[in-house]
Each structure stands twice: as structure tokens, then as C-alpha cells.
Scaffold this active site. Structure first.
Site, short mmCIF file in Angstrom:
data_model
loop_
_atom_site.label_atom_id
_atom_site.label_comp_id
_atom_site.label_asym_id
_atom_site.label_seq_id
_atom_site.Cartn_x
_atom_site.Cartn_y
_atom_site.Cartn_z
N TYR A 1 2.68 4.52 0.99
CA TYR A 1 4.14 4.98 2.15
C TYR A 1 2.60 6.12 2.43
CZ TYR A 1 8.01 4.26 -0.22
OH TYR A 1 8.94 3.44 -1.11
N HIS B 1 11.92 -8.88 1.15
CA HIS B 1 11.11 -7.62 1.01
C HIS B 1 11.98 -6.25 1.04
CE1 HIS B 1 9.56 -4.28 1.31
NE2 HIS B 1 8.08 -4.65 0.96
N PHE C 1 6.73 1.87 -3.92
CA PHE C 1 8.39 2.60 -4.00
C PHE C 1 8.59 4.01 -4.26
CE2 PHE C 1 7.76 -2.13 -4.06
CZ PHE C 1 8.41 -2.55 -2.60
N ASP D 1 0.99 -0.79 0.13
CA ASP D 1 -0.10 0.08 -0.13
C ASP D 1 1.19 1.74 0.06
OD1 ASP D 1 0.57 -0.19 2.83
OD2 ASP D 1 -1.00 0.51 3.22
#
Length: 255
Positions: free
Chosen positions: A100, A221, A111, A98
Site C-alpha cells: 500500500y 482480484h 493486503f 506491491d
């Protein structure tokens, strides 16, 4: 004719049974924050979703959220991934979770942050891997990944909005169903795409992708909590480019 639900204006414009444009424009949003319609080839592909019950509920929810809370990204950036990467141009898909949730960060691309915004730790680690993988210098301040998106990298969060300072607050409201449909369409209708799945959430979301039709790259991740468990050294960028070249596609400039 215009189609609209009770909570949305200018949702879908249909002329002679052909979709002309579609926009996510809850009536509760101010005129300045209404998202521009998707006018490229994604519009027609995604049109069937707009009439489904889950999407009607999502409209209502998002309209109320933007009118009563601080929500990221800004309304006109919600569909940036689609605006910047038309369906016909998609070569690679990176799946995030989702947006920031801090001020000024989210810009509609997973990202990614705006130029001049402090780089979040995960993006710092992504750039470190770009540098180690491709031996390229990477920017220390420019985290705007629209330069990737314009080359065919669909930077798709599973959930496209979030309440300020409340990560995952918009999960389970309908976005996941919408983005699942996007991935299913790409998986079914295209060949030789690269899917980059970082972390268990993205890997689970992309579990149905046909590995015989596409290249699927998985790793932990890039978060500082997991990057040293296998993200660093996974070489996703060189592996993606190698696959694209093998299938007569122009490689991505990841710099």
C-alpha cells in the site's frame, strides 16, 4: 567475516563458511530505520541472492530511495513476511503485487494494515469472503494479518517497497527476481503447500508452480473492480483448509 558492498553495511555475517545473519541495511538509511536481519531459516536459503548483480543494484536503489523520498513500508518492516513466517512453518502462500502506498498502511505483509488503520477496499472484500466462506465473524477494524502469518501463511508481495502515493513505482528494480526465487524454492523444496493467487498479476507470477505437488487456487482480484467477477464465492479459505487437513496439517484460523 563480514561481507558488505559499497552501499550496504552488515549485509551478511559468515562464520566458518556458514551464514549467521543477513540484513537489508543500505548505508543511506538512518540507524533507526535499518531493517532487523533475517535470523530464521530463510537467511541461509536467501543468502546466494545477496551476491548477485541484480541485488547489488537493488541495494543501491533502495538506499537512495529511503534517503530522498518517503518509502513504504518502514525499513524495519520490509521483510516482515519472512520474519513472521519461517520457511519451515510455511503452509500457505498468498501473493500480492506491491505494498500500500498511503501513510501508515503498509506493514510488510501483502493486503495487511496495522490494527486501527482503515481497511483498504480489497481487504474489506477479503474479510467478506472469509465470512461467507467459513461463516465466521470478521473484525471491522483490525486489518493486521500477522495473525495469519504466525500460523504459516506467507503474505508475500512481489515488490517489497513503494514510493508514497506512487503505486508500482518500485517495480522492475529487482524485487520481482528476489520474490520469484522465494516462490521457486517453496515450489521445489516443499510439498503440499497452498498457493492463493488473486488476479492476473499473481496468477502469472505463479504460473510455474507444480500443480502435482501443491494446491493452486486462482480467482479474480479482491479489488472492488473485480471482486464480483469471481472472487466472491471462490471459497479459497475453506478449500485451503480442506487440503491442509487432507495432508495432516493444522488448518488456518482465518478469523
Amino acid at each position: 567475516m563480514w561481507y558488505s558492498s559499497g552501499s550496504c553495511d552488515n549485509l551478511v555475517l559468515i562464520e566458518n563458511n556458514e551464514l549467521i545473519s543477513a540484513s537489508f541495511a543500505p548505508a543511506a538509511l538512518t540507524k533507526e530505520s535499518i531493517m532487523p536481519p533475517i535470523r530464521n531459516d530463510w537467511a541461509k536459503v536467501l543468502a546466494p541472492e545477496y551476491n548477485k548483480p541484480y541485488y547489488r543494484k537493488l541495494f543501491d536503489f533502495i538506499g537512495k530511495e529511503y534517503s530522498t523520498h518517503t518509502i513504504y513500508p518502514p525499513g524495519d518492516d520490509i521483510f516482515n513476511a519472512f520474519h513472521l513466517t519461517p520457511l519451515k512453518d510455511v503452509k500457505c502462500v498468498i501473493i500480492g503485487q506491491d505494498p500500500y502506498h498511503g501513510p501508515g498502511q503498509a506493514n510488510g505483509l501483502c493486503f495487511s494494515v496495522g490494527n486501527g488503520v482503515a481497511l483498504p477496499p480489497s481487504l474489506v472484500n477479503i474479510f467478506k469472503e472469509v465470512q461467507d466462506d467459513l461463516k465466521l465473524p470478521v473484525p471491522s477494524t483490525d486489518g493486521d494479518l500477522s495473525r495469519w502469518a504466525r500460523q504459516g501463511v506467507l503474505l508475500l508481495n512481489s515488490t517489497l517497497t513503494v514510493e508514497a502515493h506512487r503505486p508500482t513505482s518500485h517495480q522492475g528494480k529487482g524485487w520481482e527476481t528476489f520474490t520469484d526465487e522465494v516462490i521457486m524454492r517453496l515450489n521445489r523444496d516443499r510439498e503440499h503447500l497452498v498457493f492463493i493467487l488473486w488476479g492476473s498479476y499473481a496468477i502469472k507470477k505463479g504460473a510455474f508452480i507444480d500443480r502435482n505437488r501443491h494446491l493452486v487456487l486462482t480467482s479474480p482480484h479482491p479489488s472492488p473492480l473485480s471482486a464480483y467477477r469471481g472472487f466472491f464465492g471462490s471459497h479459497p479459505f475453506s478449500r485451503a483448509n480442506q487440503y491442509l487437513v487432507q495432508h495432516n496439517e493444522t488448518p488456518i484460523n482465518w478469523q
